[in-house]
Enzyme design. Sequence first.
Site, PDB file in Angstrom:
ATOM      1  N   LYS A 107     133.375  68.106  75.210  1.00  0.00           N
ATOM      2  CA  LYS A 107     132.656  69.351  74.966  1.00  0.00           C
ATOM      3  C   LYS A 107     133.076  70.465  75.927  1.00  0.00           C
ATOM      4  O   LYS A 107     132.716  71.625  75.736  1.00  0.00           O
ATOM      5  CB  LYS A 107     131.150  69.114  75.041  1.00  0.00           C
ATOM      6  CG  LYS A 107     130.657  68.190  73.932  1.00  0.00           C
ATOM      7  CD  LYS A 107     129.170  67.897  74.034  1.00  0.00           C
ATOM      8  CE  LYS A 107     128.667  67.133  72.824  1.00  0.00           C
ATOM      9  NZ  LYS A 107     129.103  65.711  72.828  1.00  0.00           N
TER      10      LYS A 107
HETATM   11  C1  LIG Z   1     129.007  64.982  71.544  1.00  0.00           C
HETATM   12  C2  LIG Z   1     129.740  63.685  71.546  1.00  0.00           C
HETATM   13  C3  LIG Z   1     130.161  63.039  70.364  1.00  0.00           C
HETATM   14  C4  LIG Z   1     129.797  63.556  68.993  1.00  0.00           C
HETATM   15  O1  LIG Z   1     130.473  64.742  68.656  1.00  0.00           O
HETATM   16  P1  LIG Z   1     129.960  65.573  67.380  1.00  0.00           P
HETATM   17  O2  LIG Z   1     130.836  66.776  67.355  1.00  0.00           O
HETATM   18  O3  LIG Z   1     128.526  65.897  67.642  1.00  0.00           O
HETATM   19  O4  LIG Z   1     130.127  64.698  66.184  1.00  0.00           O
HETATM   20  C5  LIG Z   1     130.903  61.878  70.455  1.00  0.00           C
HETATM   21  N1  LIG Z   1     131.210  61.332  71.652  1.00  0.00           N
HETATM   22  C6  LIG Z   1     130.806  61.903  72.817  1.00  0.00           C
HETATM   23  C7  LIG Z   1     131.129  61.225  74.090  1.00  0.00           C
HETATM   24  C8  LIG Z   1     130.074  63.085  72.806  1.00  0.00           C
HETATM   25  O5  LIG Z   1     129.674  63.626  73.970  1.00  0.00           O
END
Ligand SMILES: *Cc1c(COP(=O)(O)O)cnc(C)c1O
Length: 431
Positions: A107
């Site tokens: 993210k």
């Molecule tokens: C946020 C997250 C996801 C999921 O991603 P999305 O875009 O919400 O599908 C998967 N793995 C990790 C480690 C995350 O932090």
Amino acid sequence: MKYYSLRHQSPRVDFRTATVTGQAPDGGLYFPETLPKLLPGFLRELRTLSKATVALNVMQPYVGNAIPAADLHGICAEAVDFEFPLVPVAAGVAALELFHGPTLAFKDVGARFMSRCLGYFAQRGDTPPVTVLVATSGDTGGAVASGFLGVAGVEVVILYPSGKVSPVQEQQLTTLGQNITALEVQGTFDDCQALVKQAFQDADLAKRRFLTSANSINVARWLPQQLYYCFAAQQWPEGAAPPVVVVPSGNFGNICAGLLARASGLPLGHFIAACNANEPVPAYLRTGTFTPRAAVPTFSNAMDVGNPSNFVRILELFDNDLTKMRAALGADTVSDADTVAAIRQVWNEHGYLLDPHGAVAYTALRRYQAEHGETGGMILATAHPVKFPNVVEPILGHAVQLPEVVQALQGRAKRSVPLAVDFEALKAFLL
Ligand SMILES: *Cc1c(COP(=O)(O)O)cnc(C)c1O
């Protein structure tokens, strides 16, 4: 580029308005009016281009006139300023490691891109000073805090449940200072989320403070996730068939961005959404019926989502046509027991340590390959295993080495503001 609301009851807006407001006034998610095509020259040269140049080429059509190219280049360069290695794991499986950013979370890219766009708009006086308000159960808050640190014109207020995030996550939230404030809520994550929701709906607050959110509903956080797939394509063996792409999915923002990149012409094969026991989307692909449910807790907790917010964008991308969707996208559900078995097997046989989210993806890819023959695939490794000591350390038999960016936080003073589960207290704080 214009964006329309998926509820079709709001005016079309440009990238700036979509970024600053997050969601359309009718409550819908914004979606780009056209899908830009990647140019043949760009695709031919892709392997030789810098990450910043790739990012500029991909993002420019989505940003349009809202940010001039020279400023956008700077924003892009900062957003992707770390490594995205494609690492061989086992025969037929490579992992695109997305955990080398400042908070070890994939993210980071979206949070950094969005923060710099908001900062750009705020500094030019295009918007009043903005307050980003987020509730976090762990990872989102750290990425947002780090991404927005020091961005002028933007204040960040993060609500987290006291005692319910890991020590590393708490350090990421509470030791930065500057324009980042952590509110330590004497309640659960659901309490934090309810307080944030109420704040966004409070008319009095809206008049006196410009609030926005920083989740993947925001186009400036969602769209730059296409870049991971471009960096993967840069590293995929030349001349090989395009990879099967397996994405650990929760709110489905990341995989939806990947599907967008594929629709724009990036050479990628079949996509698979890898889910844990929270499986409304796999169920939809099987039955054609979408039923949101309450989330159930699992080891891969960033994917514990019962009503994925970006699912409506995936529907839109495939014109609400299930047959079209199935031609490009599959899905699978992996239990906690199979997740742990995969971490153990890959560690013992290949010496590669998966985190629970990566292990869900690995299992889904292996099942797909068993059914469809040995097509080469890649998984998106979305989290660093150090964040899940309770799952991985019993398998390893020792602690996971802390990466340097996390070590640097050790010993820094924690600063948080205690907050009761009381909306009036939050409001008083914000005013
Ligand atoms: C946020 C997250 C996801 C999921 O991603 P999305 O875009 O919400 O599908 C998967 N793995 C990790 C480690 C995350 O932090």
